[in-house]
Write an enzyme that holds these catalytic residues in place. Sequence first.
Site, PDB file in Angstrom:
ATOM      1  N   GLY A 247      32.365 -11.995 143.500  1.00 20.76           N
ATOM      2  CA  GLY A 247      34.367 -12.420 143.552  1.00 20.76           C
ATOM      3  C   GLY A 247      35.083 -13.893 142.946  1.00 20.76           C
ATOM      4  N   GLY A 248      34.097 -13.876 141.841  1.00 21.84           N
ATOM      5  CA  GLY A 248      34.589 -14.907 140.730  1.00 21.84           C
ATOM      6  C   GLY A 248      35.688 -14.907 140.161  1.00 21.84           C
ATOM      7  N   HIS A 312      36.741 -15.901 153.264  1.00 22.33           N
ATOM      8  CA  HIS A 312      37.474 -15.909 154.207  1.00 22.33           C
ATOM      9  C   HIS A 312      38.838 -14.693 153.690  1.00 22.33           C
ATOM     10  CE1 HIS A 312      41.053 -18.350 151.116  1.00 22.33           C
ATOM     11  NE2 HIS A 312      40.229 -17.262 150.348  1.00 22.33           N
TER      12      HIS A 312
HETATM   13  C1  SAM Z   1      40.562 -15.504 147.246  1.00 19.58           C
HETATM   14  S1  SAM Z   1      39.912 -14.885 145.665  1.00 19.58           S
HETATM   15  C2  SAM Z   1      38.813 -16.005 145.161  1.00 19.58           C
HETATM   16  C3  SAM Z   1      38.335 -16.319 143.468  1.00 19.58           C
HETATM   17  C4  SAM Z   1      37.406 -17.260 143.174  1.00 19.58           C
HETATM   18  N1  SAM Z   1      36.065 -17.430 143.505  1.00 19.58           N
HETATM   19  C5  SAM Z   1      38.173 -18.558 143.669  1.00 19.58           C
HETATM   20  O1  SAM Z   1      37.695 -19.525 144.345  1.00 19.58           O
HETATM   21  O2  SAM Z   1      39.061 -18.990 142.331  1.00 19.58           O
HETATM   22  C6  SAM Z   1      38.841 -13.541 145.873  1.00 19.58           C
HETATM   23  C7  SAM Z   1      38.735 -12.663 144.775  1.00 19.58           C
HETATM   24  O3  SAM Z   1      37.654 -11.166 145.856  1.00 19.58           O
HETATM   25  C8  SAM Z   1      37.606 -10.969 144.612  1.00 19.58           C
HETATM   26  N2  SAM Z   1      37.813  -9.537 145.145  1.00 19.58           N
HETATM   27  C9  SAM Z   1      37.964  -8.559 146.351  1.00 19.58           C
HETATM   28  N3  SAM Z   1      37.698  -7.299 146.384  1.00 19.58           N
HETATM   29  C10 SAM Z   1      36.641  -7.897 145.879  1.00 19.58           C
HETATM   30  C11 SAM Z   1      35.559  -6.353 145.652  1.00 19.58           C
HETATM   31  N4  SAM Z   1      35.112  -5.428 146.900  1.00 19.58           N
HETATM   32  N5  SAM Z   1      34.519  -6.665 145.330  1.00 19.58           N
HETATM   33  C12 SAM Z   1      34.743  -8.088 144.133  1.00 19.58           C
HETATM   34  N6  SAM Z   1      35.086  -8.951 144.545  1.00 19.58           N
HETATM   35  C13 SAM Z   1      36.497  -8.078 144.815  1.00 19.58           C
HETATM   36  C14 SAM Z   1      39.078 -10.752 143.790  1.00 19.58           C
HETATM   37  O4  SAM Z   1      39.707  -9.867 143.112  1.00 19.58           O
HETATM   38  C15 SAM Z   1      39.146 -12.348 144.055  1.00 19.58           C
HETATM   39  O5  SAM Z   1      38.850 -12.281 142.691  1.00 19.58           O
END
Ligand code: SAM
Length: 375
Positions: A247-248, A312
């Site tokens: 989820g980067g 979160h």
């Molecule tokens: C709050 S953001 C945090 C992103 C990053 N880790 C950062 O610290 O900036 C949450 C991330 O989770 C990703 N995400 C949401 N649902 C997901 C899923 N089912 N599988 C993979 N990534 C996902 C979103 O696209 C987003 O980039």
Amino acid sequence: MTKATPNTNGDRGHSAGCSTDLLHLLNAFENTSIDSEIERSQLISAATTFLARLQSPWETIRRHLVDSPAVQLSLKVCMDLELFRKWKDAGNGDKTAAELAQLTGCDEELLQRFLRHLAVEHLLAEVAPGTYAQTEFTLAMCTPHFGAWPQYMHETVLDTWKAMPKVLADRGYKNDSLTVIDGAFQVATHTTGQSIFDYFASHPGQAKTFNNAMTGYGAERCSWLDIFPSTNLLENVVEGPLLVDVGGSIGHDVEKFRKRHPDKASRLVLQDLPAVVGDAICGDQVQVMPHNFFEPQPVRHARAYYLHSVLHDWPDANALQILENLKPAMKHGYSKLLLNEIVVLDKISTSSPQVTSFDLAMMGLCAAQERTELM
Ligand SMILES: C[S@@+](CC[C@H](N)C(=O)[O-])C[C@H]1O[C@@H](n2cnc3c(N)ncnc32)[C@H](O)[C@@H]1O
């Protein structure tokens, strides 16, 4: 300090009893005199507490409920006009409202009203009546990652917060009455049955703004590698993947690692949803992999699986499922799980308001929360 009395404007006149020494110190203060980030955050906390003690109830109402929303409005309009970027491109010199109006195609009298509010809030500098200079803040708004914030707040967060009081009242003020697919965000966007991230998948422009805003969120905070030294991952390491950023987003955290250890780039993996990793900013050698973290982790036996501001976004059951999906991929005694999250302190008044405002944003957008260390 003597108690302030209201003046003829209805505001309190503080000057009569105010310590001249303190005034002198505040007026002479230069940002450059601060030695460390810790000292800076202590000063911000002291200044915020000071303001809260100093201001009357009316001044407090005005600051939070009138002045700050007017800043949001003024910034949004100026960003829509691309004011700060056009100003920078035009040489960045001091400009009158008339010159800025010409630069943006906005009516001078209209623009002046927004400029005035930004100047009175010290976001824009007023060098002479009706003449302005850019500040470090307005120049930061020219970058995609900070410039995304007025738009992100406007289109994603504010409508959700506007919907929230009624949603909570309708659901009997129960903390668990909101769900990932049926919460305030869904009411605000007139959607049902999909999470905010499903919604982003069909709203690419809004998603791009969110991703840029996430880069901005991390841009000025100390790097995760200053909290968790990268050398911890490099000791006793065997061949194979070093770091999987789950989820980067578009790769801002992986990029920090790559820049510190360019020779390890090919052993770094960035994972996120397909549309998100499509905009990845990390160096060529980093493995960019679309992956849904609600499915089993495909990269096995990495030295570390890193999740930053991921848990979160999800209620406990979903957060546990994300972690369960990592478990089979981890090598016992070798793989590490790194969680980079806001921690809510017991004595909350010693925290930054960011902790609590993000918690409320998580409530509205994802039915989730910031957690304490024990949660
Ligand atoms: C709050 S953001 C945090 C992103 C990053 N880790 C950062 O610290 O900036 C949450 C991330 O989770 C990703 N995400 C949401 N649902 C997901 C899923 N089912 N599988 C993979 N990534 C996902 C979103 O696209 C987003 O980039």
